[in-house]
Scaffold this active site. Structure first.
Site, PDB file in Angstrom:
ATOM      1  N   ASP A 185       0.955  -1.455  -0.126  1.00  0.00           N
ATOM      2  CA  ASP A 185       0.014   0.093  -0.016  1.00  0.00           C
ATOM      3  C   ASP A 185       0.860   1.253   0.110  1.00  0.00           C
ATOM      4  O   ASP A 185       1.994   1.280  -0.281  1.00  0.00           O
ATOM      5  CB  ASP A 185      -1.048  -0.023   1.055  1.00  0.00           C
ATOM      6  CG  ASP A 185      -2.342   0.317   0.644  1.00  0.00           C
ATOM      7  OD1 ASP A 185      -2.629   1.739   0.576  1.00  0.00           O
ATOM      8  OD2 ASP A 185      -3.256  -0.412   0.740  1.00  0.00           O
ATOM      9  N   HIS A 225      -3.875   5.263   3.570  1.00  0.00           N
ATOM     10  CA  HIS A 225      -4.548   4.256   2.789  1.00  0.00           C
ATOM     11  C   HIS A 225      -4.179   2.718   3.324  1.00  0.00           C
ATOM     12  O   HIS A 225      -5.163   1.845   3.669  1.00  0.00           O
ATOM     13  CB  HIS A 225      -4.267   4.289   1.150  1.00  0.00           C
ATOM     14  CG  HIS A 225      -5.136   3.267   0.529  1.00  0.00           C
ATOM     15  ND1 HIS A 225      -5.091   2.296  -0.028  1.00  0.00           N
ATOM     16  CD2 HIS A 225      -6.611   3.622   0.222  1.00  0.00           C
ATOM     17  CE1 HIS A 225      -6.027   1.740  -0.740  1.00  0.00           C
ATOM     18  NE2 HIS A 225      -6.984   2.461  -0.812  1.00  0.00           N
ATOM     19  N   SER A 403     -11.072  -0.847  -2.356  1.00  0.00           N
ATOM     20  CA  SER A 403      -9.737  -1.053  -1.419  1.00  0.00           C
ATOM     21  C   SER A 403     -10.128  -1.843  -0.216  1.00  0.00           C
ATOM     22  O   SER A 403      -9.423  -2.191   0.352  1.00  0.00           O
ATOM     23  CB  SER A 403      -9.386   0.321  -0.978  1.00  0.00           C
ATOM     24  OG  SER A 403      -8.730   1.027  -2.168  1.00  0.00           O
TER      25      SER A 403
END
Length: 557
Positions: A185, A225, A403
């Protein structure tokens, strides 16, 4: 998914034309392919020289041989590059691609390309565009609903877990113990401080960290994220937030530079996948995708989504071939012009995850299949609309994206594999797919549909099935709704706290007591607290019965 997706790459000609492809003096990163592995000191008969014992065992269990593709790059070839004038830096090498990622200017690249051992060179990054990445979309919190004890136990993560059978899986004793998951990520800020993730450190289940963008091992930085995605699997704070694989072991890898979009990030993905392979990882969870690059790097077209073109797709396929279960988000382009999945979601033999809401309806943003060569994608779907995640401060919120569907499902798949250790990675995908909600009529919207641990497990154990109707209450103190609004806070009492008078204290994060309440003895499983208004923030609810004391955290909205 990241808001933009890596695509295509610019192939440089050898010699003088390589020099003209970029301004002299500008240092860029290039993927340099070697002609062969001649003269290598490594051998497939001695894989322990370049693979961990766990990596070898993973292959052995699945009947996967160590092949010449697994051999490291010939060290002499790397030494030749490093000896050239101009100071080229070899950042890392690729066993599977027989290549090296080299940082140098175009004049030095021409020298590299002229080496007899070099077949070709590809420039992977251009002028960076300093743009801030989009933040995850924060959707309104779902209203609290009436509640099994398991709902209170999982906190705001209940719906996404319940939808695919995670509570049953956990009740059966499968929480990811002994499984290793690598997360690729943008960054993981706050992971070392969030209370719900502290069990990773206390129980020594954070096996490694690697930063393939900046180099080194520092990962508690850059974009949020990765923290969001990791929390859906690894968080373990009953009553507040419990993820789908709260007892698994994790490897955190930064591969994505969220300030620009160039094919070098696909090379980072490749390097991370080879690292994960060599250290013995079982499952890769990647909520990344590539279609569009910053100019002048050329972007992909839909025709390139064939599983054989993109660097990351080729890397994902190789990762699957060496026995890892690769789980990748489908993409968030379903209601945009692109419409289709991104790379490496188009890779063969991986589990590509689309997004649904809490009712199992397709999320409008979730990318569609098929691949350009006609294969069904996504493979499976999970909750990615209004999914619960944690931010770097440990606050729970609801976000939208494939995601988040990806790691929720990756955690379940890891624990399903734990429950069925004789399966190969490809058999894990086949069983989850074959027992999913649309197994008989797959499509390119939800794939084979929503998987379910109970159905998948029972299909393999018909003589000793799990009771999929059982509701097993948690043995620890939990509460709901969490986050709390203006109403009552309901305590779900374990047996140890029933039948005796209770003293309740509510503490803020500084440790100051902000509320007290005495509760009479009761055999009821649930009791209501009347706390009155509280300032927004996080609180600890402590319940005591004589020498027995339990506590649970909640969030005040």
């Amino acid at each position: 998914m990241t808001p933009r997706f890596l695509t295509g790459f610019l192939v440089l000609a050898l010699g003088a034309s390589a020099t003209s492809a970029a301004a002299q003096g500008t240092v860029r990163r290039h993927l340099v392919y070697f002609r062969d592995k001649a003269g290598t000191p490594f051998s497939v008969t001695q894989p322990q020289a370049f693979l961990s014992a766990r990596a070898i065992a993973r292959r052995t269990r699945q009947g996967i041989a160590v092949l010449p593709r697994d051999l490291p790059v010939t060290p002499a070839y790397v030494a030749q590059i490093r000896a050239l004038a101009g100071g080229p830096k070899v950042l890392y090498t690729s066993r599977w691609f027989n290549a090296a990622l080299v940082s140098c200017d175009s004049t030095t690249l021409a020298r590299v390309a002229a080496l007899p051992s070099v077949r070709s060179a590809t420039t992977l990054n251009r002028t960076a565009r300093a743009a801030q990445p989009d933040a995850p979309v924060k959707a309104p919190a779902a209203p609290a609903a009436r509640t099994l004890a398991s709902r209170a136990y999982y906190g705001s993560a209940y719906a996404q877990n319940q939808q695919i059978g995670v509570p049953l899986m956990h009740d059966a004793g499968y929480r990811g113990e002994g499984m290793q998951i690598a997360v690729f990520d943008t960054g993981f800020p706050g992971v070392n401080r969030i209370s719900a993730l502290q069990p990773l450190f206390l129980e020594q289940r954070l096996a490694s960290t690697r930063n393939f963008v900046d180099g080194g091992t520092s990962v508690y930085q850059r974009g949020n994220h990765g923290t969001n995605c990791l929390s859906t699997m690894a968080a373990n704070e009953p009553g507040f937030f419990v993820g789908s694989a709260p007892k698994a072991t994790y490897h955190l890898c930064i591969t994505e530079d969220d300030f620009s979009e160039h094919p070098v990030e696909e090379a980072n993905w490749l390097a991370a996948a080879e690292y994960a392979d060599s250290t013995g990882v079982d499952v890769i969870s990647s909520s990344l995708g590539y279609t569009d690059f910053d100019a002048p790097s050329p972007s992909y077209t839909y025709a390139d989504m064939n599983g054989r073109t993109a660097i990351s797709s080729r890397a994902a396929t190789m990762a699957a071939r060496v026995g890892m279960l690769v789980v990748n988000a489908a993409g968030n382009e379903g209601n945009r012009t692109w419409h289709y999945i991104s790379a490496p979601a188009d890779a063969d033999s991986i589990l590509t995850v689309g997004a649904v809401d809490s009712l199992g309806n397709h999320a409008a943003f979730s990318s569609y299949g098929p691949t350009a060569d006609g294969r069904i994608k996504p493979t499976l779907s999970a909750m990615g609309q209004a999914a619960a995640v944690l931010d770097p401060s440990g606050v729970a919120f609801r976000g939208n994206g494939t995601s988040f569907a990806c790691p929720v499902l990756a955690g379940m798949a890891a624990a399903f594999w734990q429950a069925n250790p004789t399966l190969t990675a490809q058999q894990v995908i086949a069983v989850l797919r074959g027992t999913a909600s649309q197994a008989a009529i797959p499509d390119n919207t939800l794939g084979y549909g929503l998987p379910n641990f109970g159905r998948a497990y029972n299909s393999l154990h018909p003589n000793n099935p799990l009771d999929t109707t059982a509701a097993n209450p948690a043995e620890s103190l939990t509460l709901y709704p969490n986050p709390r609004g203006t109403g009552a806070l309901i305590l779900v009492l374990p047996p140890a706290l029933r039948g005796t008078a209770l003293a309740v204290r509510v503490l803020d994060m500084r440790g100051a007591v902000v509320a007290r309440q005495q509760l009479p003895a009761t055999q009821a499983a649930e009791v209501a607290l009347k706390l009155g208004p509280l300032a927004k923030g996080q609180y600890l609810c402590e319940v005591s019965a004589g020498a027995t004391r339990q506590a649970v955290r909640f969030q005040q909205q």
